[in-house]
Design an enzyme around this catalytic site. Sequence first.
Site, PDB file in Angstrom:
ATOM      1  N   LEU A   1       0.704  -1.310  -0.095  1.00  8.81           N
ATOM      2  CA  LEU A   1      -0.082   0.149   0.142  1.00  8.81           C
ATOM      3  C   LEU A   1       0.966   1.170   0.055  1.00  8.81           C
ATOM      4  CD1 LEU A   1      -3.033   0.783   1.974  1.00  8.81           C
ATOM      5  CD2 LEU A   1      -1.245   2.227   2.275  1.00  8.81           C
ATOM      6  N   LEU A   2       0.481   2.219  -0.910  1.00  7.92           N
ATOM      7  CA  LEU A   2       1.104   3.563  -0.930  1.00  7.92           C
ATOM      8  C   LEU A   2      -0.065   4.401  -0.454  1.00  7.92           C
ATOM      9  CD1 LEU A   2       2.962   5.296  -3.994  1.00  7.92           C
ATOM     10  CD2 LEU A   2       0.768   6.177  -3.301  1.00  7.92           C
TER      11      LEU A   2
ATOM     12  N   SER B   1       4.082  10.542   8.277  1.00  4.06           N
ATOM     13  CA  SER B   1       4.598  11.472   6.944  1.00  4.06           C
ATOM     14  C   SER B   1       5.282  12.642   7.507  1.00  4.06           C
ATOM     15  CB  SER B   1       3.128  12.157   6.544  1.00  4.06           C
ATOM     16  OG  SER B   1       2.561  10.947   5.603  1.00  4.06           O
TER      17      SER B   1
ATOM     18  N   ARG C   1       1.029  15.650  13.827  1.00  8.47           N
ATOM     19  CA  ARG C   1       1.821  15.032  12.825  1.00  8.47           C
ATOM     20  C   ARG C   1       2.101  15.724  11.623  1.00  8.47           C
ATOM     21  NH1 ARG C   1      -3.044  12.298  13.565  1.00  8.47           N
ATOM     22  NH2 ARG C   1      -4.545  12.407  12.089  1.00  8.47           N
ATOM     23  N   ASP C   2       2.646  15.033  10.546  1.00  7.17           N
ATOM     24  CA  ASP C   2       3.227  15.588   9.443  1.00  7.17           C
ATOM     25  C   ASP C   2       3.867  16.944   9.369  1.00  7.17           C
ATOM     26  OD1 ASP C   2       1.192  13.438   8.861  1.00  7.17           O
ATOM     27  OD2 ASP C   2      -0.381  14.607   8.568  1.00  7.17           O
TER      28      ASP C   2
ATOM     29  N   ASP D   1       0.504   8.762   1.534  1.00  3.94           N
ATOM     30  CA  ASP D   1       1.055  10.457   1.408  1.00  3.94           C
ATOM     31  C   ASP D   1       2.388  10.272   0.686  1.00  3.94           C
ATOM     32  OD1 ASP D   1      -1.200  10.318   3.068  1.00  3.94           O
ATOM     33  OD2 ASP D   1      -0.222  11.465   4.633  1.00  3.94           O
TER      34      ASP D   1
ATOM     35  N   GLN E   1       4.574   7.251   1.672  1.00  2.52           N
ATOM     36  CA  GLN E   1       4.370   6.210   2.831  1.00  2.52           C
ATOM     37  C   GLN E   1       3.879   5.108   2.157  1.00  2.52           C
ATOM     38  OE1 GLN E   1       3.098   7.166   6.512  1.00  2.52           O
ATOM     39  NE2 GLN E   1       4.948   7.854   5.871  1.00  2.52           N
TER      40      GLN E   1
ATOM     41  N   GLU F   1      -4.336  17.806   9.089  1.00  3.00           N
ATOM     42  CA  GLU F   1      -3.150  17.205   8.772  1.00  3.00           C
ATOM     43  C   GLU F   1      -2.657  17.337   7.155  1.00  3.00           C
ATOM     44  OE1 GLU F   1      -3.894  13.092   9.183  1.00  3.00           O
ATOM     45  OE2 GLU F   1      -5.487  12.916   7.466  1.00  3.00           O
TER      46      GLU F   1
END
Length: 472
Positions: free
Chosen positions: A28-29, A91, A150-151, A31, A47, A204
């Site tokens: 799985l791909l 991320s 996050r991110d 961000d 990701q 986010e």
Amino acid sequence: MNTDDQTPFDLDIDPWRPVFHVAPPAGLLNDPNGLVFWQGRHHVFFQWNPKGCTHENKSWGHRVSADLVHWETMPIALEPSEWYETHGCYSGSAVVDGDDLVLIYTGNVRDAEGRRETRQCLARSRDGKQFSKLGSVIDGPLPGYTTHFRDPKVTRVGDGWRMVLGAQTDGLQGTVLLLASTDPARWEAVTELLEAGEHGYMCECPDLFRLDGEDVLLVCEQRETKPGKGSGNVAGWIAGRLDPASLAFDHGAFRRLDHGRDFYAPQTWEAPDGRRLMLAWMGLPEQDDAPTVAHGWFHCLTLPRELRLVDGRLLQSPAVELEALRGPARRVRAPIVSGERDFPELVGETYELAVALDPRETADLAFDLRVAGEEATSVEIDRAGGVVRLTTRDREGTTVALGEAPLDGPVDLLRVFVDRSSIEVFVGDGRIVLSARIYPSPGATGVRARSIGGAVVAGITFWPLAPRPTAE
């Protein structure tokens, strides 16, 4: 563009593997992360769960390209190995610091009860292949906020650094934090850029940059939804002015970036010539299945897009480098469409379609793409309803909505990019974009136009698209 040069994919066995989009070899791909131009090449991290098609084991995949067309697969840049990231290297972004490439990312940890801990972490590299982890530089939660922060997106500003960070207040309201630093390893919280309570329960994937004289903030809002109301995860943009002294952000309204069903987590970077480029995840957080899972992979990235801000509008256009994908052009001069009209000379699984329109035209018009019988993905200009619409219809005749956007003026151009399992539609000068994943049957290749009232089309240009080998 997708090509993993270490994996010989059989496109006949896997009918939806893209030809010119970045997609994972397996797993799985989601961000895009760490987008940066460094040492003569564009670096795209993303990701990636290499072990399965679920949101687990989050690592950073890595591709590089000199031309945004041919992509080389690099070793995994980050994968969970330390106590501060046991449940994923989430991320973040990349910056150049002297001779080093620095990755700033969110380390995710969950305890036995599933409670979350998040930290912002650093890793450095001299060669862009091997990254040395330096641990946490911002522990959470910050006072007044939950563990949902996050991110980090970091940029160089003068002699210092600036970070925007997605956050949630103790009152469970989304916002974006601005932090400052003179050293990427030490950060100080400065202010909230967005007023909590107006942007969902979580913000986010923020990105703050200067564009055509204004400050632009990209952000993804997570909102509560009701059944049948579509996704509560929406990527958008906000333009304004960040005061250089107080760092207060005087801004306008949140506006959606892409009106298609499959678009999230956009991130930008600067090309060597100063253009602002953007990639996004062609998917959404709540999506948990697709036909590609049967082939062992899930999701892809959008095409790279150039951003401009003109008269208060954020315009998106396919990166000019993508013209290198074009094969010989096929042109249809000034066709009149009344009822249905097939174009047998315009067939393929991977192509760009440019439709020139008379902006004075009043008749509704639709283009059916990847046609096989009644099966098709359709781009519809509904002038009576004042919208542009993207739908797909399967072989049984079931129609599914893929996106819709209001028409706020005449339309003189449609540019459509079709890969084997994706479609991206650019309306006019790029003021409207719709992106979606599609899963047509093998053999669905045709193009058909429809107009009940009889529409005049100024012309159609069709280019088959495929990367060609680079010169030795």
